[in-house]
Design a protein around this motif. Structure first.
Motif, PDB file in Angstrom:
ATOM      1  N   SER A 119     -23.863  24.223 -18.433  1.00  0.00           N
ATOM      2  CA  SER A 119     -22.887  23.933 -19.432  1.00  0.00           C
ATOM      3  C   SER A 119     -21.708  25.049 -19.251  1.00  0.00           C
ATOM      4  N   GLY A 120     -20.969  25.003 -20.011  1.00  0.00           N
ATOM      5  CA  GLY A 120     -19.749  26.164 -19.838  1.00  0.00           C
ATOM      6  C   GLY A 120     -20.320  27.375 -20.484  1.00  0.00           C
ATOM      7  N   GLY A 121     -21.189  27.285 -21.539  1.00  0.00           N
ATOM      8  CA  GLY A 121     -21.419  28.520 -22.085  1.00  0.00           C
ATOM      9  C   GLY A 121     -22.505  29.303 -21.111  1.00  0.00           C
ATOM     10  N   VAL A 124     -20.198  30.948 -18.633  1.00  0.00           N
ATOM     11  CA  VAL A 124     -19.697  32.474 -19.034  1.00  0.00           C
ATOM     12  C   VAL A 124     -20.983  33.489 -18.827  1.00  0.00           C
ATOM     13  N   PHE A 147     -12.348  31.318 -27.068  1.00  0.00           N
ATOM     14  CA  PHE A 147     -13.656  30.714 -27.213  1.00  0.00           C
ATOM     15  C   PHE A 147     -14.536  30.849 -25.924  1.00  0.00           C
ATOM     16  N   HIS A 148     -15.482  31.418 -25.537  1.00  0.00           N
ATOM     17  CA  HIS A 148     -16.457  31.319 -24.350  1.00  0.00           C
ATOM     18  C   HIS A 148     -17.769  30.637 -24.767  1.00  0.00           C
ATOM     19  N   GLY A 149     -17.946  30.073 -25.673  1.00  0.00           N
ATOM     20  CA  GLY A 149     -19.270  29.278 -25.947  1.00  0.00           C
ATOM     21  C   GLY A 149     -20.346  30.178 -27.167  1.00  0.00           C
ATOM     22  N   GLU A 225      -9.236  33.114 -21.028  1.00  0.00           N
ATOM     23  CA  GLU A 225      -8.867  31.635 -20.954  1.00  0.00           C
ATOM     24  C   GLU A 225      -7.470  31.878 -20.614  1.00  0.00           C
ATOM     25  N   ASP A 258     -12.090  32.074 -17.576  1.00  0.00           N
ATOM     26  CA  ASP A 258     -12.949  31.096 -18.150  1.00  0.00           C
ATOM     27  C   ASP A 258     -12.113  29.644 -18.003  1.00  0.00           C
ATOM     28  N   VAL A 260     -13.196  26.725 -18.469  1.00  0.00           N
ATOM     29  CA  VAL A 260     -14.352  25.595 -18.839  1.00  0.00           C
ATOM     30  C   VAL A 260     -13.364  24.624 -19.363  1.00  0.00           C
ATOM     31  N   GLN A 261     -12.379  24.771 -20.170  1.00  0.00           N
ATOM     32  CA  GLN A 261     -11.608  23.902 -20.678  1.00  0.00           C
ATOM     33  C   GLN A 261     -10.400  23.431 -19.751  1.00  0.00           C
TER      34      GLN A 261
HETATM   35  C1  PLP Z   1     -13.214  27.804 -22.666  1.00  0.00           C
HETATM   36  C2  PLP Z   1     -14.253  27.498 -23.076  1.00  0.00           C
HETATM   37  N1  PLP Z   1     -15.551  28.274 -22.607  1.00  0.00           N
HETATM   38  C3  PLP Z   1     -16.748  28.057 -22.842  1.00  0.00           C
HETATM   39  C4  PLP Z   1     -16.923  26.743 -23.607  1.00  0.00           C
HETATM   40  C5  PLP Z   1     -18.477  26.531 -23.900  1.00  0.00           C
HETATM   41  O1  PLP Z   1     -18.829  25.434 -23.167  1.00  0.00           O
HETATM   42  P1  PLP Z   1     -20.243  24.653 -23.483  1.00  0.00           P
HETATM   43  O2  PLP Z   1     -19.903  23.855 -24.716  1.00  0.00           O
HETATM   44  O3  PLP Z   1     -20.327  23.473 -22.480  1.00  0.00           O
HETATM   45  O4  PLP Z   1     -21.389  25.350 -23.627  1.00  0.00           O
HETATM   46  C6  PLP Z   1     -15.955  26.040 -23.842  1.00  0.00           C
HETATM   47  C7  PLP Z   1     -16.179  24.729 -24.997  1.00  0.00           C
HETATM   48  O5  PLP Z   1     -15.632  24.142 -25.592  1.00  0.00           O
HETATM   49  C8  PLP Z   1     -14.896  26.389 -23.873  1.00  0.00           C
HETATM   50  O6  PLP Z   1     -13.738  25.547 -24.091  1.00  0.00           O
END
Ligand code: PLP
Length: 440
Positions: A119-121, A124, A147-149, A225, A258, A260-261
């Motif tokens: 996952s993204g979290g 990170v 937002f990093h999770g 981000e 980051d 993730v998005q």
């Molecule tokens: C920039 C960013 N980092 C981390 C995350 C966390 O990802 P996850 O929900 O897959 O843990 C998100 C989720 O929206 C995100 O937008």
């Protein structure tokens, strides 16, 4: 399983009642829709109602729902090997996935070394742990609005809402925050203005932090981000990442992007940092990379990736072969269908349509974004962000009209559709959205 809900209720209502009985209130939802199946940019609920999906699982389904090539890769892998366990041995799909990601990255990350997670979290978490271990330094600089999770390490860097941190703040250590340069709503009172005309006070804040709060020798990383996602699809000033790179080079800290998005084509480039004039030391990825299945991870420069001590981080399921096959096929489809160019073109069209509507629809405030990462603020007649209850009603009315959207920032409609969405479908969906706004 118990099901004592009245049979006269619709299939969705029955499921919602059962959900209420079984699922914790901590699980938040933007919409009261019970999804049954998806195809391309359409999803259907359990009662057969069709929606245009402009959320795409929150910027995740890059090639739409159930793309036949991705499904075929998943089925093939599911019949072959579901799981062997990354700590137990090696699999081809794990390596292929990291190779495919490297093929999308510029140097030196194109020659980097990575790790796959779920996952993204988790991605990170891994990036922060790598930075601290490799620099032997404790502190991280992050941005309010980011937002990093929600895992505890990532949550320490998250600064988009104190709701996420409620009850936990005292445990969220090792991170100091400065404001994300949001020129639409400048923390230093110099907005609204275009990012190109940014006041630049955020640079002084970073310098002040290094002078007064965190000694440069203690700084392990700056995590950022490239476009603040959850925080409102905030596009920073053009010199943002380059300046952060300079701070990192001066202090010996690592730059973590980051992605993730913003990653895997969402902004019209493979990665959000592209075009910034800076390349990070580590990227964290998630969401779209798994082609709709859970997959996240990091890619780091080779000197970092090959010296990170064995066992420093890991996961039983991370880099699961089925997720990796889906991810590799997603990248192939994106190349074959030219989806980076489509994201750029459709994003520009979406922004132009929203800007045009804004001329006559006072509920639409600022419109911003890059590629198919677009936000439109919803405002009151006084120009203030719509309150949460009113925003929720608008989202529900839009869903009732057949379009799925989510929220970002204080009160912004978040447009993050599949990257292969067509102009016709965008026009159709926007027509439905604008009808709803006209009726508020
Ligand atoms: C920039 C960013 N980092 C981390 C995350 C966390 O990802 P996850 O929900 O897959 O843990 C998100 C989720 O929206 C995100 O937008």
């Amino acid at each position: 399983m118990t099901n004592d809900t009245p049979p006269s209720l619709s299939a969705a209502a029955q499921l919602l009642a059962r959900d209420k009985a079984a699922v914790s209130t901590a699980v938040g939802r933007y919409n009261e829709i019970v999804f049954a199946r998806g195809e391309g940019s359409y999803v259907y609920d359990v009662d057969g109602k069709r929606y245009v999906d402009l959320a795409a699982g929150i910027a995740t389904n890059a090639v739409g729902h159930c793309h036949p090539r991705v499904v075929e890769a998943i089925v093939d892998q599911a019949k072959t090997l579901l799981h062997a366990g990354t700590p137990v041995g090696y699999t081809g799909p794990y390596v292929e996935m990291l190779e495919a990601l490297k093929s999308t990255l510029p140097a030196p990350l194109s020659n980097g070394k990575g790790m796959l997670l779920n996952s993204g979290g988790e991605a990170v978490e891994a990036a922060l742990k790598m930075a601290r271990t490799m620099t032997k330094r404790p502190m991280v600089l992050a941005f309010t609005g980011s937002f990093h999770g929600r895992p505890q390490g990532a949550l320490a860097a998250t600064g988009s809402s104190s709701n996420y941190r409620k009850g936990m703040s005292a445990l969220l250590t090792g991170v100091t925050h400065v404001p994300y340069p949001d020129c639409g709503s400048c923390a230093f009172g110099h907005g609204p203005r275009a990012p190109e005309n940014c006041c630049g006070v955020w640079k002084n804040m970073i310098q002040m932090t290094l002078d007064k709060l965190v000694h440069p020798d203690d700084l392990a990383a700056i995590i950022v981000e490239p476009i603040a996602g959850e925080g409102g699809y905030i596009v920073p000033p053009p010199d943002f990442l380059k300046t952060l790179r300079e701070f990192c080079d001066k202090t010996g800290a690592l730059l973590i992007s980051d992605e993730v998005q913003t990653g895997l084509g969402r902004t019209g480039n493979w990665w959000g940092f592209e075009g910034s004039g800076a390349v990070p030391d580590i990227i964290a990825f998630g969401k779209a990379v798994g082609g709709g299945l859970p997959l996240g991870g990091i890619m780091a420069t080779k000197p970092l990736g090959e010296r990170w001590p064995s066992g420093s981080h890991g996961s039983t399921f991370g880099g699961n072969p089925v997720s990796c096959r889906a991810g590799v096929e997603t990248i192939r489809v994106m190349r074959d269908e030219n989806l980076l160019a489509n994201a750029t073109a459709m994003g520009a069209h979406l922004v132009a349509r929203l800007e045009a509507e804004r001329a006559t629809q006072p509920m639409i405030g600022a419109v911003r974004g890059k590629g198919l990462m677009v936000a439109a603020d919803l405002v009151t007649p006084e120009g203030k962000p719509l309150d949460p209850k009113a925003f929720k009603k608008v989202l529900a009315d839009i869903a009732a009209n057949g379009v799925i959207l989510t929220k970002c920032g204080a009160a912004s409609l978040r447009f993050a559709p599949a990257l292969n969405i067509t102009r016709e479908l965008i026009d159709d969906a926007l027509g439905q959205v604008f009808d709803v706004l006209a009726e508020q």
